[in-house]
Design a protein around this motif. Structure first.
Motif, PDB file in Angstrom:
ATOM      1  N   ARG A 118       0.842  -1.213   0.000  1.00  0.00           N
ATOM      2  CA  ARG A 118       0.000   0.000   0.000  1.00  0.00           C
ATOM      3  C   ARG A 118       0.871   1.255   0.000  1.00  0.00           C
ATOM      4  O   ARG A 118       0.542   2.246  -0.640  1.00  0.00           O
ATOM      5  CB  ARG A 118      -0.929   0.006   1.231  1.00  0.00           C
ATOM      6  N   HIS A 119       1.984   1.187   0.710  1.00  0.00           N
ATOM      7  CA  HIS A 119       2.861   2.365   0.810  1.00  0.00           C
ATOM      8  C   HIS A 119       3.550   2.672  -0.535  1.00  0.00           C
ATOM      9  O   HIS A 119       3.677   3.840  -0.924  1.00  0.00           O
ATOM     10  CB  HIS A 119       3.924   2.129   1.891  1.00  0.00           C
ATOM     11  N   CYS A 120       3.974   1.622  -1.236  1.00  0.00           N
ATOM     12  CA  CYS A 120       4.774   1.815  -2.467  1.00  0.00           C
ATOM     13  C   CYS A 120       3.870   1.951  -3.695  1.00  0.00           C
ATOM     14  O   CYS A 120       3.944   1.145  -4.636  1.00  0.00           O
ATOM     15  CB  CYS A 120       5.750   0.653  -2.641  1.00  0.00           C
ATOM     16  N   ARG A 121       3.035   2.974  -3.697  1.00  0.00           N
ATOM     17  CA  ARG A 121       2.129   3.175  -4.841  1.00  0.00           C
ATOM     18  C   ARG A 121       2.311   4.534  -5.508  1.00  0.00           C
ATOM     19  O   ARG A 121       1.909   4.719  -6.642  1.00  0.00           O
ATOM     20  CB  ARG A 121       0.673   3.009  -4.396  1.00  0.00           C
ATOM     21  N   SER A 122       2.926   5.486  -4.806  1.00  0.00           N
ATOM     22  CA  SER A 122       3.117   6.802  -5.418  1.00  0.00           C
ATOM     23  C   SER A 122       4.358   6.770  -6.312  1.00  0.00           C
ATOM     24  O   SER A 122       5.187   5.857  -6.219  1.00  0.00           O
ATOM     25  CB  SER A 122       3.286   7.873  -4.339  1.00  0.00           C
ATOM     26  N   ALA A 123       4.495   7.786  -7.181  1.00  0.00           N
ATOM     27  CA  ALA A 123       5.623   7.837  -8.115  1.00  0.00           C
ATOM     28  C   ALA A 123       6.968   7.860  -7.395  1.00  0.00           C
ATOM     29  O   ALA A 123       7.954   7.313  -7.877  1.00  0.00           O
ATOM     30  CB  ALA A 123       5.491   9.061  -9.018  1.00  0.00           C
ATOM     31  N   THR A 124       7.022   8.502  -6.221  1.00  0.00           N
ATOM     32  CA  THR A 124       8.303   8.641  -5.510  1.00  0.00           C
ATOM     33  C   THR A 124       8.620   7.447  -4.614  1.00  0.00           C
ATOM     34  O   THR A 124       9.755   7.300  -4.169  1.00  0.00           O
ATOM     35  CB  THR A 124       8.297   9.910  -4.641  1.00  0.00           C
ATOM     36  N   THR A 125       7.612   6.590  -4.325  1.00  0.00           N
ATOM     37  CA  THR A 125       7.870   5.456  -3.424  1.00  0.00           C
ATOM     38  C   THR A 125       7.887   4.109  -4.140  1.00  0.00           C
ATOM     39  O   THR A 125       8.074   3.074  -3.494  1.00  0.00           O
ATOM     40  CB  THR A 125       6.816   5.396  -2.299  1.00  0.00           C
ATOM     41  N   CYS A 179       8.265   8.202   5.242  1.00  0.00           N
ATOM     42  CA  CYS A 179       9.224   8.754   4.263  1.00  0.00           C
ATOM     43  C   CYS A 179       8.617   8.659   2.868  1.00  0.00           C
ATOM     44  O   CYS A 179       8.433   7.557   2.341  1.00  0.00           O
ATOM     45  CB  CYS A 179      10.540   7.968   4.308  1.00  0.00           C
ATOM     46  N   GLN A 180       8.295   9.796   2.295  1.00  0.00           N
ATOM     47  CA  GLN A 180       7.571   9.819   1.024  1.00  0.00           C
ATOM     48  C   GLN A 180       8.475   9.977  -0.210  1.00  0.00           C
ATOM     49  O   GLN A 180       7.985  10.050  -1.331  1.00  0.00           O
ATOM     50  CB  GLN A 180       6.539  10.951   1.043  1.00  0.00           C
ATOM     51  N   ASP A 181       9.778  10.054   0.005  1.00  0.00           N
ATOM     52  CA  ASP A 181      10.703  10.089  -1.144  1.00  0.00           C
ATOM     53  C   ASP A 181      12.048   9.499  -0.720  1.00  0.00           C
ATOM     54  O   ASP A 181      12.274   9.198   0.456  1.00  0.00           O
ATOM     55  CB  ASP A 181      10.876  11.508  -1.684  1.00  0.00           C
ATOM     56  N   THR A 182      12.950   9.332  -1.694  1.00  0.00           N
ATOM     57  CA  THR A 182      14.235   8.657  -1.438  1.00  0.00           C
ATOM     58  C   THR A 182      15.114   9.449  -0.480  1.00  0.00           C
ATOM     59  O   THR A 182      15.797   8.865   0.376  1.00  0.00           O
ATOM     60  CB  THR A 182      14.984   8.437  -2.770  1.00  0.00           C
TER      61      THR A 182
END
Length: 942
Positions: free
Chosen positions: A302-309, A341-344
């Motif tokens: 669920r967490h890894c669904r946005s472009a940055t994650t 953490c929403q980005d690298t």
């Protein structure tokens, strides 16, 4: 006791045994002995696998003609300068980029890349785009591996651009490297400009020319091309139509892609799907024996669904973080922190804080900060040993522990032995974490590096330069120090750093021409003023140069300056330093030494560009003659001179002569390519061959004796004199038993042993052996045979060194005779031999005998080179001294005046008056003071 100490060691040995490139050293004994064993093994690997060099047939060669054990860069690429560090960095970057076990559904992208290669020409470059960390480098490196496997006839040239402002992001260096790789594969050796603007301008023509010579497709891949400084301006060739067999693929970040390039065909990397995310995280967790529950897996999905994650780097880092903490801590707790953490960059920050928490003291936390910051502000990274010297309180145990964690968690990596950030986002995180105060903090860390590398030079660069700094100017000092001054905006210190001749020489010799030029432009100097300043620095340096070694070093510096000025297009200014380099080498080494050929070759290159073809032809022919005598007719350096002459004849429309020379050169290069290897590897093979021959043929054979001699030569070239002596002695003894003591092969062994003893300063032993070799060769060989000439020359020099001048005279006279028979009575080589003999007579106070020799040499030089040549000037100067000593002051003044007119005409070319205290032709003597009625002129052996 020779047994495996534990299960873990046994497991390690089994893993190593399965690895293709691993080397296992099986050793039982003390630690010091083991360390020595490892050192020897590593040294062997470096010599055999990394420093492979062109091999030539050493049979019949004398040690007395030994050149450096490694061929200079010109041997393979004509006059092109090659940087081994840059090339190694690219090889490592490729290996690191492809270092992933997960394919991440790349098959669909591979098909698109394959379609590009198969598509009919003309076709524009393909753009591979994606966000930071999306896997572009991984995709390209994996595809390169597939192409290399399935399409061996396709030539693939790649370049992985690193951090902005690093060496790997400099456009001129990238284009130069790609051109050289093309030249290497097409066997073309031609002059290549070093002027950055011209290099970029001429690249499309080079690509057209070289691609036409290649039997197959050429694929050029540039990863992270948008990180190149002023990429759109410096990569204009991408917009031009490409040759029919050339395809270009470049990768860019979506946000920083130049607008004009967005019209090209584009392959965009999609975010990872849930299957790939799960696969990546599972691979990391499984490697650490960490098991996730179904609920935890769903939470991650669920967490890894946005472009940055859901990009490759973020998910890899997420998997490593969970795997690392999962072995000792609460997985749910770390999952909660990761999901915030929403980005690298923010995930990297979490990773860094977890490493900080694992450290035992505030001191270690401070050291962690220092290490990351100092690596970040450097030009190309920092080595472990440099970190230990920068921070004396840093123990090897603490450093090893920190680097293990930072490398494991994708913050740092190694490139050419330097620590650098693995990804740009890691450096961005460090700046946010430790450098929020901005430029002042960055400047402070840069200043720390400035102080360190200045100390490494052993010279206060902002005051003066010292001769002793030569040994300390490594590629590291030259790479970092000027760049740091540039970043600090300190033009004054940058200027004085550039005037350290060894710093500039190091940069230039490694092909960092554009970088060196940009530094000079920053300090506000145009090309002519820069040339004059370098020449003034060299004149100052020459005042302190005494002894053979420092003179050889001085000649190298003059040559570097001449080549640099030639590359800048300052042809008239380039002549004087190249001529001075030639004069010094003739004097300090020998007129027939290979480095003299190198000077002649470089000087000829200037005359070619100047369209003075007659001068160039004569110099190239002299260089060819010396190279053939020194190395034999089938050496790559001979091929270089043949190529140069062929190019010259082509410019003069002498196509038939040019074609004959090119064919001859091609055969030599073809043979050399088949024999490519390393000295060390060749020696080991020879040793094994010798053992086998002894088993089958018996020990005493002429072939075994020849093999022993070659092994002795190889060890001598590697400066392993003790081992060389053993092999050479065995060879001599065997030849005397098998062939008889008067055989010419015995003379070769005697000559080689004599050269070895001369090197060890055992002059009496050397004298005895040279005399025996000369006696055999005089009886067995033709009067003008090169081997006889070599022994005569080296025994004469030895006599002179030992002060036995009466014994040296007949040999110097014989040297004149041999050169007359070999080259004819009016050749410049004969003049040089005459001058050597004249100087000897002057040392013996026999001015009457010396005078006609000088006069005859002067006539030859004038007829060969013209009235205003530097060699004519130096001979006039010596004649002036001779006339003065005989009391003929009027003639002395006249001769000296003519000599000074030639010198002034020469130095005017460089825009300054360079007084020379050294002579040019053979063993000539020096003027200690200006000629005047009250001056006392002394002369001595140069």
């Amino acid at each position: 006791d020779g047994k495996v100490s534990s299960d873990s060691v046994q497991q390690l040995i089994e893993q190593i045994s399965c690895m293709n490139k691993a080397k296992m050293i099986d050793h039982v004994g003390g630690m010091e002995e083991g360390a020595y064993e490892i050192y020897n093994c590593v040294e062997k690997v470096i010599k055999q696998d990394i420093l492979g060099c062109e091999m030539t047939d050493l049979e019949g060669k004398d040690l007395s003609n030994k050149e450096d054990s490694t061929a200079p860069e010109e041997e393979v690429f004509g006059d092109v300068l090659w940087d081994a560090h840059d090339e190694q960095e690219q090889m490592e970057a490729f290996q690191q980029a492809s270092n992933s076990t997960c394919e991440l559904g790349f098959e669909k992208y591979f098909e698109r890349l394959n379609d590009l290669v198969a598509a009919p020409a003309p076709i524009p470059p393909l753009l591979v785009s994606g966000g930071p960390g999306s896997g572009k480098s991984l995709l390209l490196s994996k595809w390169i591996q597939l192409q290399q496997k399935h399409s061996p006839n396709t030539l693939i040239l790649y370049h992985f651009v690193g951090r902005p402002l690093s060496t790997s992001s400099e456009s001129a260096l990238i284009i130069k490297r790609l051109t050289l790789k093309l030249m290497q594969h097409s066997w073309l050796v031609s002059p290549l400009t070093f002027d950055p603007a011209k290099l970029l301008e001429e690249f499309p023509r080079w690509l057209e020319k070289l691609s036409a010579r290649h039997q197959g497709s050429i694929i050029i891949i540039i990863d992270s091309i948008d990180q190149i400084q002023q990429a759109e301006k410096h990569m204009k060739w991408l917009i031009d139509p490409l040759p029919v067999n050339v395809r270009v693929i470049v990768s860019v970040n979506v946000e920083t892609c130049p607008q004009a390039w967005r019209l090209w065909p584009t392959l965009h990397l999609d975010p990872l799907n849930s299957k790939d995310v799960k696969s990546l995280i599972s691979a990391e967790c499984n490697s650490a024996n960490v098991k996730l529950t179904k609920e935890q897996e769903k939470k991650l999905e669920r967490h890894c669904r946005s472009a940055t994650t859901c990009n490759a780097l973020y998910v890899t880092l997420l998997g490593k973080t969970i795997a690392c903490v999962g072995t000792t801590g609460n997985i749910d707790e770390i999952l909660l922190q990761c999901c915030q953490c929403q980005d690298t960059v923010s995930l990297y920050r979490l990773v860094l804080r977890s490493i900080q928490e694992s450290l035992q003291s505030d001191k270690e936390k401070d050291l962690l900060k220092e290490i990351l910051c100092v690596i970040g502000v450097s030009h190309n990274g920092v080595s472990e040993s440099e970190l230990m010297e920068l921070y004396p309180e840093l123990t090897s145990a603490v450093l090893a522990s920190l680097l293990y964690s930072l490398h494991k968690m994708c913050l740092l990596t190694y490139g050419c032995g330097l620590l650098k950030f693995q990804h740009l986002q890691a450096w961005e995180m460090v700046k946010l974490e430790y450098m929020e105060a901005g430029e002042n903090v960055i400047s402070a860390y840069r200043q720390k590096l400035v102080e360190y590398f200045t100390m490494q030079l052993r010279v206060l660069i902002f005051i003066c330069f010292s001769f002793n700094s030569q040994d300390r100017v490594t590629w590291r000092s030259a790479d970092e120090l000027p760049w740091l001054f540039q970043q600090q905006g300190d033009k004054q210190k940058l200027h004085k750093c550039l005037l350290n001749l060894f710093v500039s020489q190091n940069l230039y010799k490694r092909g960092h021409f554009a970088e060196l030029l940009s530094y000079w432009q920053l300090v506000g100097k145009d090309k002519s003023s820069m040339a004059a300043e370098y020449f003034d620095s060299l004149k100052e340096y020459e005042k302190s140069s005494e002894g053979e070694e420092s003179m050889i070093c001085l000649a190298d510096l003059y040559e570097t300056l001449g080549r640099f000025l030639k590359d800048l297009g300052l042809l008239s200014q380039a002549v004087a330093p190249l001529q001075r380099s030639l004069e010094i080498r003739e004097t300090a080494l020998d007129p027939d030494h290979p480095r003299v050929a190198q000077s002649l070759h470089q000087l000829a290159g200037v005359y070619v560009q100047w369209k003075k073809f007659g001068n160039a032809e004569q110099l190239y022919k002299q260089a060819l003659e010396i190279s053939e005598n020194a190395y034999g007719a089938e050496h790559p350096r001979v091929a270089r001179e043949l190529d140069a002459l062929a190019t010259l004849y082509q410019k003069q429309n002498k196509y038939e002569q040019a074609e004959q020379l090119r064919k001859k050169s091609f055969k030599i290069r073809q043979k050399a390519a088949r024999q490519k290897g390393s000295l060390c590897g060749f020696a080991l093979l020879r040793q094994r061959a010798l053992q086998l021959e002894e088993l089958t043929l018996g020990k005493d054979t002429s072939d075994n004796a020849r093999t022993l001699n070659e092994l002795g030569v190889l060890y001598y070239l590697q400066n392993n004199l003790e081992t060389a002596e053993l092999f050479l002695k065995r060879s001599l003894e065997m030849r005397e038993r098998v062939l008889g003591s008067d055989h010419p092969d015995c003379a070769q062994s005697l000559n080689n042993l004599a050269a070895l003893y001369n090197e060890k300063k055992h002059y009496d032993k050397a004298e005895e052996l040279y005399e025996k070799a000369l006696d055999i060769r005089r009886r067995a060989l033709a009067p003008d045979h090169p081997s006889l000439a070599y022994t005569v020359k080296h025994l004469a020099v030895l006599y002179k060194k030992m002060g036995k001048l009466d014994k040296a005279v007949p040999l110097y006279e014989l040297a004149v005779e041999i050169r007359q028979k070999s080259f004819g009575p009016k050749h410049p080589s004969v003049a040089t031999a005459l001058v050597n003999l004249a100087v000897l007579y002057c040392q013996m106070k026999k001015q009457v005998e010396a005078l006609p020799l000088y006069e005859r040499a002067l006539k030859i030089y004038e007829d060969s080179f013209g009235q205003m040549h530097p060699r004519v000037g130096e001979t006039l100067k010596n004649l002036a001294v001779l006339s003065y000593e005989r009391g003929d002051f009027e003639k002395a003044a006249e001769l000296y005046k003519r000599a000074m007119e030639i010198k002034e005409a020469e130095t005017l070319l460089i825009g300054g008056k360079a007084t020379s205290r050294h002579s040019s032709s053979g063993d000539t003597f020096s003027l200690k003071s200006a000629l005047s009625p009250n001056a006392l002129l002394e002369h001595g052996q140069r």
